[in-house]
Every structure is written in structure tokens, then in C-alpha cells.
Enzyme design. Structure first.
Site, mmCIF file in Angstrom:
data_model
loop_
_atom_site.group_PDB
_atom_site.id
_atom_site.type_symbol
_atom_site.label_atom_id
_atom_site.label_comp_id
_atom_site.label_asym_id
_atom_site.label_seq_id
_atom_site.Cartn_x
_atom_site.Cartn_y
_atom_site.Cartn_z
ATOM 1 N N CYS A 1 0.824 -1.201 0.000
ATOM 2 C CA CYS A 1 0.000 0.000 0.000
ATOM 3 C C CYS A 1 0.865 1.260 0.000
ATOM 4 O O CYS A 1 1.416 1.646 1.044
ATOM 5 C CB CYS A 1 -0.937 -0.004 1.209
ATOM 6 S SG CYS A 1 -1.954 1.473 1.332
ATOM 7 N N CYS B 1 -0.372 4.101 2.235
ATOM 8 C CA CYS B 1 -0.112 3.879 3.657
ATOM 9 C C CYS B 1 1.370 4.085 3.990
ATOM 10 O O CYS B 1 1.708 4.709 4.985
ATOM 11 C CB CYS B 1 -0.462 2.437 4.062
ATOM 12 S SG CYS B 1 -1.996 1.828 3.367
ATOM 13 N N ASP B 2 2.251 3.530 3.179
ATOM 14 C CA ASP B 2 3.659 3.436 3.573
ATOM 15 C C ASP B 2 4.632 4.264 2.750
ATOM 16 O O ASP B 2 5.810 4.362 3.105
ATOM 17 C CB ASP B 2 4.098 1.957 3.520
ATOM 18 C CG ASP B 2 3.271 1.091 4.455
ATOM 19 O OD1 ASP B 2 2.883 1.600 5.532
ATOM 20 O OD2 ASP B 2 2.999 -0.072 4.129
#
Ligand code: NDP
Length: 316
Positions: free
Chosen positions: A138, A141-142
Site C-alpha cells: 500500500c 499507507c507506507d
């Protein structure tokens, strides 16, 4: 068989637990059946992530498991009952509906499906060992953890294109690795990727190993050209696997409408499925956003819709 519930929620990720909080506070005494679908533990995909920095209200960030523990505590505080088991059978043919888990049968007037989805992985041992240590599924997200670094994205679909473009806004260089020459992604997305000065597209190439398990961090990828068989090392500090997701919908095959990838279909602007009394929220019906905050939003929608429907039916 226990007494008929107002509502049973299947799943305990952000969507399921938000639905539980709202349903419990509306005095519906929900039963949440928290399964093991996402990562072998209840709580959904956030249980297998490390720091979450984009969930509003946590300026310092919070770990996925800590966030889900708080969420569960909040749902329990207002009277949600929990069963930790995967549902193995459902009967939506008549109301009240029947759900079977752990050899026990439960009935409810309304069902909220929040079984989520899981990311597909390449299946390499080293990839698994380095998940959350430089390997991610992701970018939203990261990606931030890889600011000004060189990273690679694997995949040739729209997700891979989106992830590569998102990462190109943060990282020094993005190498997009795809196993074929032709892309599954839409032409406009491929064009955007091809034109981006920070993205290098490498086709006919697969990752054979993620390095370096011994150091517990990503230092590079062993990649292989499938046309000429050549192997080389690509120096990157992050690997984003973007080869698709699988929604956890096996249980509903032939029962509820799904798109060609198995995601549950809901009526536009609602979380209603085609069966009256059955709702679906979170990643099980969303292949586009896939964020905790959007899953929580649709979980809230489902609980509100259920509460109003039960009232209209004279069941609450
Ligand atoms: P897709 O199934 O469309 O693409 C998966 C990609 O990963 C393919 O290129 C496939 O290669 C590759 N792949 C699969 N398995 C492996 C493997 N083991 N090793 C290497 N490569 C592999 O998934 P997406 O997540 O990209 O998209 C899912 C759906 O969501 C699509 O319908 C897409 O259009 C949609 N979507 C739309 C977006 C938008 O409109 N903004 C954004 C994101 C997704 P191969 O082609 O060789 O099979």
C-alpha cells in the site's frame, strides 16, 4: 440456537468495528463475528501493518494493532458481543437470516458484511520475511517512509500505475517492474507513468528475491528478465507489491451480486446489497480507496441504514 439478534456484523476491521460502535450505541446489541481472513488474526488488514500515520486524530501515528485494539474496546464498551471464528455457512434465503460459525448457529434480522480483502503477494519467502520492513502492498499507507529513496513497484494493472505515480511524488526514483510487455492498466495511466521523469518502466521482468533478510531491511531486489534470462540486482530500499487484491467473498458466491473481481456490489450511495436486510461495507465492496478511514465511513453508513430499516420494519 441463541435468540434472534437485531444485527450480526461479519468482520472486525475498521468497517466492521465502526458498524459495531454505531449499532451498539443505537442499542441494537450487535454480535460481531471476528474472523481470521485478513492476516490469520481478527482485526483486519491493519493487524498486519506497522505504523498508521494517515488515520485522522493520531498526529504522532499509531500502530495498526493498537488502533484496532482501541476500536474493539470502543465497540465492546457500548455492548457489542464478539465471537472469534470464521463464518462457514450463511443462509440469506429467508429472514431472520442464519449464520453458522464454530459449529454454532446465530440468527439476525439484519446482516452487515465487512469481511474485507487481502493483498496478493508474489509468494517469495524473502518478500514475506521483509513485509513491513521495506515490503508493502500500500503506497498511500507506507510511501511516506520512503521519501527521497529509490523504490520499486511490481504489477501492470491500474493499481500498480497509481502506486508508481503516487510514489514518484515522494521518492527519488521509482522502478516499475512488470512481467509482460502489455499492460492491463488503462492506456491513460500507462501513458502518465511512461512520461513521468522519475519512473523507469522495466517490462518482461520478475522479482526472484528480496534482499536482505539477514539485515531485516530491503537493500535491493534480484530481478530476472524473462526474455533473455538475465539476472541482476536492482538497488532499492522499498518494494511495493501491487498485483491486485482478493476480496473475502467466497462465502457469498452465487448469493450476492459481485463484480468481475469478486467485490460485492452495493447500491449507489448506500451500503445495501441486492438482498433486503443484508448490507456490505469496507474493502469487501471497495476496490478503489481501500483506506481505514473510508472503510470506517461505510461501516458507519451500514449501521445507520440498518438502524433505520429495523425501525421501519417495526423490529427496533
Ligand atoms: P489487476 O488484476 O488489474 O492487475 C494485476 C497486475 O499484477 C497485472 O498486471 C498482473 O500481470 C500482475 N500480476 C499478478 N500476479 C502477479 C505475479 N504473481 N507476479 C507478477 N505480476 C503479477 O489488479 P489491480 O489491483 O491493478 O486492479 C484491480 C481492479 O481495480 C481493476 O479492474 C482496475 O482497473 C481497478 N482499479 C482502478 C483504478 C482507477 O480507476 N483509478 C485504480 C486501481 C484499480 P498480468 O497482466 O501479466 O496478469
Amino acid at each position: 440456537m441463541s435468540e434472534t439478534r437485531s444485527v450480526i456484523i461479519i468482520g472486525s476491521g475498521p468497517a466492521g468495528l465502526t458498524a459495531a460502535i454505531y449499532a451498539a450505541r443505537a442499542n441494537l446489541k450487535p454480535l460481531c463475528i471476528e474472523g481470521f481472513q485478513a492476516g490469520g488474526i481478527p482485526g483486519g488488514q491493519l493487524m498486519i501493518t506497522t505504523t498508521v500515520e494517515n488515520y485522522p486524530g493520531f498526529p504522532e501515528g499509531i500502530t495498526g494493532p493498537d488502533l484496532m485494539a482501541k476500536w474493539r474496546e470502543q465497540a465492546a464498551r457500548f455492548g457489542t458481543d464478539f465471537i472469534t471464528a470464521d463464518v462457514d455457512q450463511i443462509d440469506f434465503s429467508k429472514r431472520p437470516f442464519t449464520v453458522r460459525a464454530d459449529d454454532e448457529t446465530h440468527t439476525a434480522h439484519a446482516i452487515i458484511i465487512a469481511t474485507g480483502a487481502k493483498a496478493k503477494w508474489l509468494g517469495l519467502e524473502s518478500e514475506h520475511e521483509l513485509e513491513n520492513h521495506g515490503v508493502s502492498a500500500c503506497a498511500t499507507c507506507d510511501g511516506f517512509f520512503f521519501k527521497n529513496q529509490d523504490v520499486a513497484v511490481v504489477g501492470g494493472g491500474d493499481t500498480a500505475m497509481e502506486e508508481a505515480l503516487y510514489l514518484a511524488g515522494l521518492c527519488s526514483k521509482v522502478t516499475l517492474l512488470h512481467r509482460r510487455k502489455e499492460f492491463r492498466a488503462s492506456k491513460i495511466m500507462v501513458d502518465r507513468v511512461m512520461k513521468h521523469p522519475k519512473i523507469e518502466v522495466v517490462t518482461d521482468t520478475v522479482v526472484t528475491e528480496v534482499k536482505d533478510v539477514a539485515q531485516k531491511k530491503v537493500t535491493g531486489l534480484q530481478v530476472k528478465n524473462l526474455v533473455n534470462g538475465e539476472e541482476r540486482e536492482l538497488k532499492v530500499t522499498g518494494l511495493f507489491v501491487a498485483i491486485g487484491h482478493v476480496p473475502n467473498t467466497q462465502l457469498f458466491q452465487g448469493v450476492l451480486d459481485m463484480d468481475e473481481n469478486g467485490y460485492l456490489k452495493t447500491q449507489a450511495g448506500t451500503t445495501k446489497t441486492k438482498i433486503e436486510g443484508v448490507w456490505a461495507c469496507g474493502d469487501v465492496q471497495d476496490h478503489v480507496y481501500r483506506q481505514a478511514v473510508t472503510a470506517a465511513g461505510t461501516g458507519c453508513m451500514a449501521a445507520i441504514e440498518v438502524e433505520r430499516w429495523l425501525g421501519a420494519q417495526g423490529l427496533h
